[in-house]
Design an enzyme around this catalytic site. Sequence first.
Site, mmCIF file in Angstrom:
data_model
loop_
_atom_site.group_PDB
_atom_site.id
_atom_site.type_symbol
_atom_site.label_atom_id
_atom_site.label_comp_id
_atom_site.label_asym_id
_atom_site.label_seq_id
_atom_site.Cartn_x
_atom_site.Cartn_y
_atom_site.Cartn_z
ATOM 1 N N ASP A 22 0.853 -1.204 0.000
ATOM 2 C CA ASP A 22 0.000 0.000 0.000
ATOM 3 C C ASP A 22 0.878 1.239 0.000
ATOM 4 O O ASP A 22 1.138 1.837 1.056
ATOM 5 C CB ASP A 22 -0.933 -0.031 1.223
ATOM 6 N N LYS A 53 0.441 -7.902 -2.897
ATOM 7 C CA LYS A 53 -0.895 -7.374 -3.152
ATOM 8 C C LYS A 53 -0.799 -5.939 -3.649
ATOM 9 O O LYS A 53 -0.166 -5.090 -3.013
ATOM 10 C CB LYS A 53 -1.728 -7.404 -1.866
ATOM 11 N N ASP A 78 -6.024 -6.386 -5.698
ATOM 12 C CA ASP A 78 -7.094 -6.151 -4.713
ATOM 13 C C ASP A 78 -7.822 -4.856 -5.053
ATOM 14 O O ASP A 78 -7.582 -3.817 -4.439
ATOM 15 C CB ASP A 78 -6.429 -6.083 -3.324
ATOM 16 N N LYS A 115 -11.298 -4.830 -5.404
ATOM 17 C CA LYS A 115 -12.629 -4.920 -4.771
ATOM 18 C C LYS A 115 -13.726 -4.298 -5.631
ATOM 19 O O LYS A 115 -14.408 -3.354 -5.200
ATOM 20 C CB LYS A 115 -12.610 -4.230 -3.401
ATOM 21 N N PHE A 116 -13.932 -4.865 -6.811
ATOM 22 C CA PHE A 116 -14.962 -4.311 -7.701
ATOM 23 C C PHE A 116 -16.343 -4.418 -7.052
ATOM 24 O O PHE A 116 -16.681 -5.430 -6.428
ATOM 25 C CB PHE A 116 -14.961 -5.049 -9.040
ATOM 26 N N HIS A 117 -17.128 -3.376 -7.219
ATOM 27 C CA HIS A 117 -18.494 -3.362 -6.684
ATOM 28 C C HIS A 117 -19.327 -2.526 -7.633
ATOM 29 O O HIS A 117 -19.303 -1.300 -7.577
ATOM 30 C CB HIS A 117 -18.483 -2.754 -5.267
ATOM 31 N N ASP A 118 -20.050 -3.208 -8.538
ATOM 32 C CA ASP A 118 -20.784 -2.479 -9.575
ATOM 33 C C ASP A 118 -21.865 -3.397 -10.139
ATOM 34 O O ASP A 118 -22.053 -4.513 -9.645
ATOM 35 C CB ASP A 118 -19.797 -2.021 -10.668
ATOM 36 N N ILE A 119 -22.544 -2.946 -11.187
ATOM 37 C CA ILE A 119 -23.573 -3.787 -11.803
ATOM 38 C C ILE A 119 -22.894 -4.964 -12.519
ATOM 39 O O ILE A 119 -21.703 -4.890 -12.856
ATOM 40 C CB ILE A 119 -24.463 -2.979 -12.774
ATOM 41 N N PRO A 120 -23.648 -6.068 -12.748
ATOM 42 C CA PRO A 120 -23.024 -7.281 -13.293
ATOM 43 C C PRO A 120 -22.191 -7.052 -14.550
ATOM 44 O O PRO A 120 -21.050 -7.526 -14.649
ATOM 45 C CB PRO A 120 -24.228 -8.195 -13.581
ATOM 46 N N THR A 152 -12.522 -6.103 7.231
ATOM 47 C CA THR A 152 -12.050 -6.366 8.604
ATOM 48 C C THR A 152 -12.008 -5.089 9.458
ATOM 49 O O THR A 152 -11.747 -5.163 10.648
ATOM 50 C CB THR A 152 -10.658 -7.029 8.575
ATOM 51 N N ARG A 180 -2.394 -9.283 12.826
ATOM 52 C CA ARG A 180 -1.532 -8.505 13.710
ATOM 53 C C ARG A 180 -0.759 -9.451 14.629
ATOM 54 O O ARG A 180 -1.357 -10.116 15.478
ATOM 55 C CB ARG A 180 -2.363 -7.534 14.567
ATOM 56 N N GLN A 208 -7.663 -1.500 11.782
ATOM 57 C CA GLN A 208 -8.327 -2.794 11.699
ATOM 58 C C GLN A 208 -9.094 -3.037 12.998
ATOM 59 O O GLN A 208 -8.720 -2.531 14.053
ATOM 60 C CB GLN A 208 -7.288 -3.910 11.483
ATOM 61 N N ARG A 266 1.004 -3.321 6.988
ATOM 62 C CA ARG A 266 1.843 -2.501 7.856
ATOM 63 C C ARG A 266 2.677 -3.250 8.898
ATOM 64 O O ARG A 266 3.792 -2.794 9.199
ATOM 65 C CB ARG A 266 0.966 -1.413 8.513
HETATM 66 O O1 C5P Z 1 -1.676 -2.852 6.782
HETATM 67 P P1 C5P Z 1 -2.691 -3.934 6.964
HETATM 68 O O2 C5P Z 1 -2.086 -5.268 7.386
HETATM 69 O O3 C5P Z 1 -3.866 -3.541 7.824
HETATM 70 O O4 C5P Z 1 -3.234 -4.164 5.485
HETATM 71 C C1 C5P Z 1 -4.301 -5.025 5.201
HETATM 72 C C2 C5P Z 1 -4.586 -4.975 3.741
HETATM 73 O O5 C5P Z 1 -5.647 -5.850 3.446
HETATM 74 C C3 C5P Z 1 -4.981 -3.591 3.214
HETATM 75 O O6 C5P Z 1 -4.315 -3.440 1.966
HETATM 76 C C4 C5P Z 1 -6.482 -3.666 3.010
HETATM 77 O O7 C5P Z 1 -6.896 -2.924 1.879
HETATM 78 C C5 C5P Z 1 -6.683 -5.150 2.758
HETATM 79 N N1 C5P Z 1 -8.000 -5.694 3.098
HETATM 80 C C6 C5P Z 1 -8.579 -5.596 4.353
HETATM 81 N N2 C5P Z 1 -9.822 -6.112 4.596
HETATM 82 C C7 C5P Z 1 -10.473 -6.755 3.624
HETATM 83 C C8 C5P Z 1 -9.888 -6.878 2.344
HETATM 84 C C9 C5P Z 1 -8.630 -6.347 2.123
HETATM 85 O O8 C5P Z 1 -7.965 -5.052 5.278
HETATM 86 N N3 C5P Z 1 -11.662 -7.325 3.867
#
Ligand code: C5P
Length: 239
Positions: free
Chosen positions: A14, A36, A62, A64-69, A122, A183, A192, A213
């Site tokens: 990221d 990722k 990653d 995360k598409f969210h739209d019409i089919p 999450t 974590r 998170q 992170r």
């Molecule tokens: O830095 P951290 O470990 O929190 O990063 C988690 C990664 O996982 C982020 O890039 C976040 O966009 C992604 N993610 C998430 N929850 C989801 C899907 C993806 O935290 N449900």
Amino acid sequence: MASHARERLIVALDYPSLPQALAMARQLEDLVGYFKIGSQLFTAEGPRALEKLARFGGIFLDLKFHDIPNTVAGAVTAAASLPGVRFLNMHALAGLEAMKAAAEAVEGRKSAPRLLGVTILTSHDERSMKRIGLSGKPEANALRLAKLARAAGLDGVVASAREVGRIRRACGPEFVLMVPGIRPVAANVQDQVRVATPGDAIRAGADYLVVGRPITGAPAPTAAAAAIVAEIGQAMGKE
Ligand code: C5P
């Protein structure tokens, strides 16, 4: 299922620009299985991020598409053609029809990436879900969405460690379970909410862990990654 611990670790790059992502990928290439690329890096750098990063490991795109089919199916088709993509995802909240259209779009492609549905982020808890009109516990919502993703023909889901056990039992051993919100015991939780240690997530049934992170922000990222891989390996022995 990946047999080596390192193949189960996906590092989230990221970053706002490619040079930082490349520098981290170079450090970690022998230690982790996948990288990722999320919406931050892809929005800033576009497909060239995949061209450059694919040589360091498999790519989880990653977005995360969210739209019409129709739009989701088009986005998934385009994403599946990018270099090195092994996993890509969409929101299960886009619905059954959108997931079916996306699954059909990748089906039958040569070396098709695995398509996953994001259940409940999450970073959500029951209170934040209620504000957007989703009643009940995150765990129950994630399980319902995972079953819907499976019915639509997706390969698996992204979910928190808290619900993977139940999803594994409901959706079977072949369903791919990818878990972010990881974590290590001493790490800062940051934004998170539904978090778990690497070992607990693997023991709960996760196939892949997404870690950002706690590795990329560590004083010694290679040591942090190696410690997580060791913890994954230990947990795999006790699966
Ligand atoms: O830095 P951290 O470990 O929190 O990063 C988690 C990664 O996982 C982020 O890039 C976040 O966009 C992604 N993610 C998430 N929850 C989801 C899907 C993806 O935290 N449900």
